[in-house]
Design a protein around this motif. Structure first.
Motif, PDB file in Angstrom:
ATOM      1  N   THR A  70      48.353  40.732  47.636  1.00 48.11           N
ATOM      2  CA  THR A  70      49.081  41.573  46.693  1.00 48.11           C
ATOM      3  C   THR A  70      48.214  41.741  45.448  1.00 48.11           C
ATOM      4  OG1 THR A  70      50.168  39.733  45.546  1.00 48.11           O
ATOM      5  CG2 THR A  70      51.288  40.629  47.501  1.00 48.11           C
ATOM      6  N   LEU A  71      48.605  42.665  44.598  1.00 48.50           N
ATOM      7  CA  LEU A  71      47.870  42.865  43.356  1.00 48.50           C
ATOM      8  C   LEU A  71      47.897  41.602  42.503  1.00 48.50           C
ATOM      9  CD1 LEU A  71      46.322  44.751  41.470  1.00 48.50           C
ATOM     10  CD2 LEU A  71      48.515  45.557  40.571  1.00 48.50           C
ATOM     11  N   GLU A  72      49.063  40.942  42.464  1.00 48.45           N
ATOM     12  CA  GLU A  72      49.188  39.721  41.665  1.00 48.45           C
ATOM     13  C   GLU A  72      48.333  38.589  42.238  1.00 48.45           C
ATOM     14  OE1 GLU A  72      50.486  39.229  38.837  1.00 48.45           O
ATOM     15  OE2 GLU A  72      51.575  41.106  38.566  1.00 48.45           O
ATOM     16  N   SER A  73      48.269  38.487  43.565  1.00 38.82           N
ATOM     17  CA  SER A  73      47.455  37.426  44.169  1.00 38.82           C
ATOM     18  C   SER A  73      45.976  37.658  43.897  1.00 38.82           C
ATOM     19  CB  SER A  73      47.709  37.349  45.680  1.00 38.82           C
ATOM     20  OG  SER A  73      47.169  38.475  46.364  1.00 38.82           O
ATOM     21  N   LEU A  74      45.541  38.925  43.954  1.00 40.50           N
ATOM     22  CA  LEU A  74      44.133  39.238  43.674  1.00 40.50           C
ATOM     23  C   LEU A  74      43.793  38.945  42.214  1.00 40.50           C
ATOM     24  CD1 LEU A  74      43.736  42.571  45.662  1.00 40.50           C
ATOM     25  CD2 LEU A  74      42.970  40.287  46.335  1.00 40.50           C
ATOM     26  N   ARG A  75      44.726  39.257  41.319  1.00 42.12           N
ATOM     27  CA  ARG A  75      44.510  38.932  39.908  1.00 42.12           C
ATOM     28  C   ARG A  75      44.390  37.424  39.713  1.00 42.12           C
ATOM     29  NH1 ARG A  75      49.107  42.910  37.212  1.00 42.12           N
ATOM     30  NH2 ARG A  75      47.819  44.798  37.072  1.00 42.12           N
ATOM     31  N   ALA A  76      45.248  36.662  40.398  1.00 42.81           N
ATOM     32  CA  ALA A  76      45.232  35.204  40.269  1.00 42.81           C
ATOM     33  C   ALA A  76      43.928  34.627  40.804  1.00 42.81           C
ATOM     34  CB  ALA A  76      46.427  34.609  41.012  1.00 42.81           C
ATOM     35  N   VAL A  77      43.471  35.132  41.938  1.00 46.72           N
ATOM     36  CA  VAL A  77      42.220  34.637  42.531  1.00 46.72           C
ATOM     37  C   VAL A  77      41.039  34.945  41.614  1.00 46.72           C
ATOM     38  CG1 VAL A  77      40.582  34.983  44.421  1.00 46.72           C
ATOM     39  CG2 VAL A  77      43.015  34.699  44.911  1.00 46.72           C
ATOM     40  N   TRP A  78      40.983  36.177  41.087  1.00 47.47           N
ATOM     41  CA  TRP A  78      39.900  36.545  40.177  1.00 47.47           C
ATOM     42  C   TRP A  78      39.927  35.677  38.922  1.00 47.47           C
ATOM     43  CZ3 TRP A  78      35.525  39.250  40.175  1.00 47.47           C
ATOM     44  CH2 TRP A  78      34.946  39.582  38.947  1.00 47.47           C
ATOM     45  N   HIS A  79      41.118  35.468  38.390  1.00 47.70           N
ATOM     46  CA  HIS A  79      41.274  34.636  37.183  1.00 47.70           C
ATOM     47  C   HIS A  79      40.785  33.216  37.446  1.00 47.70           C
ATOM     48  CE1 HIS A  79      42.839  33.233  33.421  1.00 47.70           C
ATOM     49  NE2 HIS A  79      43.768  32.472  33.975  1.00 47.70           N
ATOM     50  N   GLY A  80      41.167  32.634  38.571  1.00 48.80           N
ATOM     51  CA  GLY A  80      40.756  31.277  38.892  1.00 48.80           C
ATOM     52  C   GLY A  80      39.260  31.161  39.111  1.00 48.80           C
ATOM     53  N   GLN A  81      38.672  32.113  39.813  1.00 51.24           N
ATOM     54  CA  GLN A  81      37.229  32.073  40.067  1.00 51.24           C
ATOM     55  C   GLN A  81      36.438  32.259  38.774  1.00 51.24           C
ATOM     56  OE1 GLN A  81      36.413  34.954  43.139  1.00 51.24           O
ATOM     57  NE2 GLN A  81      37.162  33.620  44.770  1.00 51.24           N
ATOM     58  N   LYS A  82      36.929  33.117  37.889  1.00 50.41           N
ATOM     59  CA  LYS A  82      36.247  33.332  36.607  1.00 50.41           C
ATOM     60  C   LYS A  82      36.296  32.068  35.749  1.00 50.41           C
ATOM     61  CE  LYS A  82      38.158  35.804  33.359  1.00 50.41           C
ATOM     62  NZ  LYS A  82      38.705  36.930  32.561  1.00 50.41           N
ATOM     63  N   LEU A  83      37.460  31.409  35.694  1.00 51.35           N
ATOM     64  CA  LEU A  83      37.579  30.174  34.920  1.00 51.35           C
ATOM     65  C   LEU A  83      36.680  29.084  35.482  1.00 51.35           C
ATOM     66  CD1 LEU A  83      41.423  29.898  34.192  1.00 51.35           C
ATOM     67  CD2 LEU A  83      39.610  30.567  32.623  1.00 51.35           C
ATOM     68  N   ASP A  84      36.617  29.000  36.811  1.00 54.61           N
ATOM     69  CA  ASP A  84      35.764  27.990  37.442  1.00 54.61           C
ATOM     70  C   ASP A  84      34.294  28.241  37.097  1.00 54.61           C
ATOM     71  OD1 ASP A  84      35.108  25.823  39.234  1.00 54.61           O
ATOM     72  OD2 ASP A  84      34.482  27.335  40.696  1.00 54.61           O
ATOM     73  N   PHE A  85      33.878  29.499  37.092  1.00 54.07           N
ATOM     74  CA  PHE A  85      32.484  29.837  36.810  1.00 54.07           C
ATOM     75  C   PHE A  85      32.126  29.560  35.349  1.00 54.07           C
ATOM     76  CE2 PHE A  85      29.041  32.786  35.742  1.00 54.07           C
ATOM     77  CZ  PHE A  85      28.145  32.537  36.770  1.00 54.07           C
ATOM     78  N   LEU A  86      33.060  29.817  34.437  1.00 52.63           N
ATOM     79  CA  LEU A  86      32.782  29.717  33.005  1.00 52.63           C
ATOM     80  C   LEU A  86      33.161  28.370  32.393  1.00 52.63           C
ATOM     81  CD1 LEU A  86      34.014  33.258  31.870  1.00 52.63           C
ATOM     82  CD2 LEU A  86      31.655  32.517  32.211  1.00 52.63           C
ATOM     83  N   LYS A  87      33.707  27.452  33.189  1.00 52.47           N
ATOM     84  CA  LYS A  87      34.183  26.173  32.634  1.00 52.47           C
ATOM     85  C   LYS A  87      33.047  25.414  31.952  1.00 52.47           C
ATOM     86  CE  LYS A  87      33.591  23.447  36.880  1.00 52.47           C
ATOM     87  NZ  LYS A  87      32.957  24.512  37.679  1.00 52.47           N
ATOM     88  N   SER A  88      33.409  24.619  30.949  1.00 51.59           N
ATOM     89  CA  SER A  88      32.421  23.809  30.234  1.00 51.59           C
ATOM     90  C   SER A  88      32.438  22.359  30.693  1.00 51.59           C
ATOM     91  CB  SER A  88      32.675  23.883  28.724  1.00 51.59           C
ATOM     92  OG  SER A  88      34.018  23.529  28.411  1.00 51.59           O
ATOM     93  N   ALA A  89      33.402  21.978  31.528  1.00 49.05           N
ATOM     94  CA  ALA A  89      33.466  20.612  32.061  1.00 49.05           C
ATOM     95  C   ALA A  89      32.582  20.515  33.303  1.00 49.05           C
ATOM     96  CB  ALA A  89      34.908  20.246  32.415  1.00 49.05           C
ATOM     97  N   HIS A  90      31.628  19.584  33.263  1.00 49.72           N
ATOM     98  CA  HIS A  90      30.732  19.384  34.402  1.00 49.72           C
ATOM     99  C   HIS A  90      30.482  17.894  34.590  1.00 49.72           C
ATOM    100  CE1 HIS A  90      29.794  23.650  34.936  1.00 49.72           C
ATOM    101  NE2 HIS A  90      29.764  23.729  33.617  1.00 49.72           N
ATOM    102  N   LEU A  91      30.276  17.505  35.828  1.00 52.95           N
ATOM    103  CA  LEU A  91      30.083  16.100  36.173  1.00 52.95           C
ATOM    104  C   LEU A  91      28.905  15.513  35.405  1.00 52.95           C
ATOM    105  CD1 LEU A  91      31.235  13.926  38.080  1.00 52.95           C
ATOM    106  CD2 LEU A  91      29.495  14.595  39.749  1.00 52.95           C
ATOM    107  N   GLY A  92      29.153  14.365  34.758  1.00 47.58           N
ATOM    108  CA  GLY A  92      28.105  13.677  34.022  1.00 47.58           C
ATOM    109  C   GLY A  92      27.910  14.145  32.599  1.00 47.58           C
ATOM    110  N   ARG A  93      28.611  15.204  32.209  1.00 51.90           N
ATOM    111  CA  ARG A  93      28.474  15.743  30.859  1.00 51.90           C
ATOM    112  C   ARG A  93      29.693  15.378  30.013  1.00 51.90           C
ATOM    113  NH1 ARG A  93      26.073  21.877  31.810  1.00 51.90           N
ATOM    114  NH2 ARG A  93      24.298  21.293  33.134  1.00 51.90           N
ATOM    115  N   PRO A  94      29.586  15.533  28.700  1.00 54.65           N
ATOM    116  CA  PRO A  94      30.740  15.222  27.839  1.00 54.65           C
ATOM    117  C   PRO A  94      31.981  16.016  28.243  1.00 54.65           C
ATOM    118  CG  PRO A  94      28.763  15.492  26.515  1.00 54.65           C
ATOM    119  CD  PRO A  94      28.391  15.887  27.910  1.00 54.65           C
ATOM    120  N   ALA A  95      33.122  15.364  28.205  1.00 51.25           N
ATOM    121  CA  ALA A  95      34.389  16.010  28.566  1.00 51.25           C
ATOM    122  C   ALA A  95      34.858  16.891  27.414  1.00 51.25           C
ATOM    123  CB  ALA A  95      35.443  14.959  28.883  1.00 51.25           C
ATOM    124  N   PRO A  96      35.218  18.135  27.673  1.00 51.18           N
ATOM    125  CA  PRO A  96      35.744  18.996  26.597  1.00 51.18           C
ATOM    126  C   PRO A  96      36.982  18.373  25.967  1.00 51.18           C
ATOM    127  CG  PRO A  96      35.251  20.284  28.565  1.00 51.18           C
ATOM    128  CD  PRO A  96      35.135  18.839  28.965  1.00 51.18           C
TER     129      PRO A  96
END
Length: 245
Positions: A70-96
């Motif tokens: 659905t349109l809403e599901s595609l928006r949710a998937v895009w939103h989640g993938q974008k947040l995952d790509f842009l996140k600042s939390a990474h293993l071994g690094r300081p926690a935001p």
């Protein structure tokens, strides 16, 4: 002039982000479309259940009545993938150290304020050898968005902080001893940790020492349990070594 240059830079960055995420997004979109064919959905869920490594890991459940493409599901998937790509939390690094709101006290704090001494802080999941914190973020399946009939409650999109706090109270009703905070309405915690739809983290000494995959398929309680068991063994071994000195 300077403002125009910045706008162009922002537009170029956004275009580059779209190009990098597009193949992954299209693959997810095709999968959602295929999952709307019930015969395929049942086979996929069956295969996922067979590959489940531990009974501790929650299975992925999708009722036949749920529409996946659905349109809403595609928006949710895009939103989640974008947040995952842009996140600042990474293993071994300081926690935001993002701002969150304590549900019962209605008080703003920093997420690392919830750390107690040297004990690891588990975000979203708890254990007897570490402190735990459930961080309630924006709804993945709001009743006025990508609806899921499998959800125990039908909660609309949060329009204000009070909406989010009221929804988080449901968690405390189910499990009164749970430590629950909510993300601010700017979703800064969600963005920093790439938490949408759901995710597990462990923070120790202000660093990310465990980073789980994106839920639901990457939500692995068994991995968390293994980390905690190793952590407990390391503590016992260090204490034994001190006694022998």
């Amino acid at each position: 002039m300077l403002r125009s240059v910045r706008l162009w830079e922002c537009a170029l960055k956004h275009a580059a982000l779209c190009l990098m995420l597009l193949p992954r997004f299209l693959l997810a979109a095709v999968m959602l479309w295929l999952l709307d064919f019930l015969c395929i959905r049942k086979q996929v869920l069956l295969k996922m259940g067979e590959r489940q490594e531990s009974p501790d890991d929650p299975p992925v459940c999708v009722s036949d009545s749920n529409k996946m493409f659905t349109l809403e599901s595609l928006r949710a998937v895009w939103h989640g993938q974008k947040l995952d790509f842009l996140k600042s939390a990474h293993l071994g690094r300081p926690a935001p150290n993002t701002e969150v709101v304590l549900v019962q006290e209605r008080k703003q704090v920093r997420i690392l304020d919830c750390v107690k001494g040297k004990r690891p802080l588990i975000l979203n999941f708890g254990s007897y050898i570490a402190d735990f914190l459930v961080v309630y973020i924006e709804e993945a399946h709001p009743s006025d968005g990508w609806v899921s009939s499998d959800a125990p409650y039908q909660i609309p999109k949060h329009r204000c902080l009070e909406d989010r706090l009221r929804a988080a109270q449901l968690m405390l009703t189910e499990v009164p001893e749970t430590n629950v905070v909510v993300d601010n309405m700017d979703n800064s915690c969600n963005a920093a940790y790439g938490a949408y739809f759901e995710r597990l983290y462990i923070v120790s000494d202000e660093k990310v020492v465990y980073q789980g995959g994106r839920g639901p398929e990457g939500y692995r309680i068994s991995e968390l349990r293994n980390w905690l068991e190793q952590y407990r063994n390391d503590l016992l071994n260090s204490q034994t070594a001190i006694l022998h000195v």
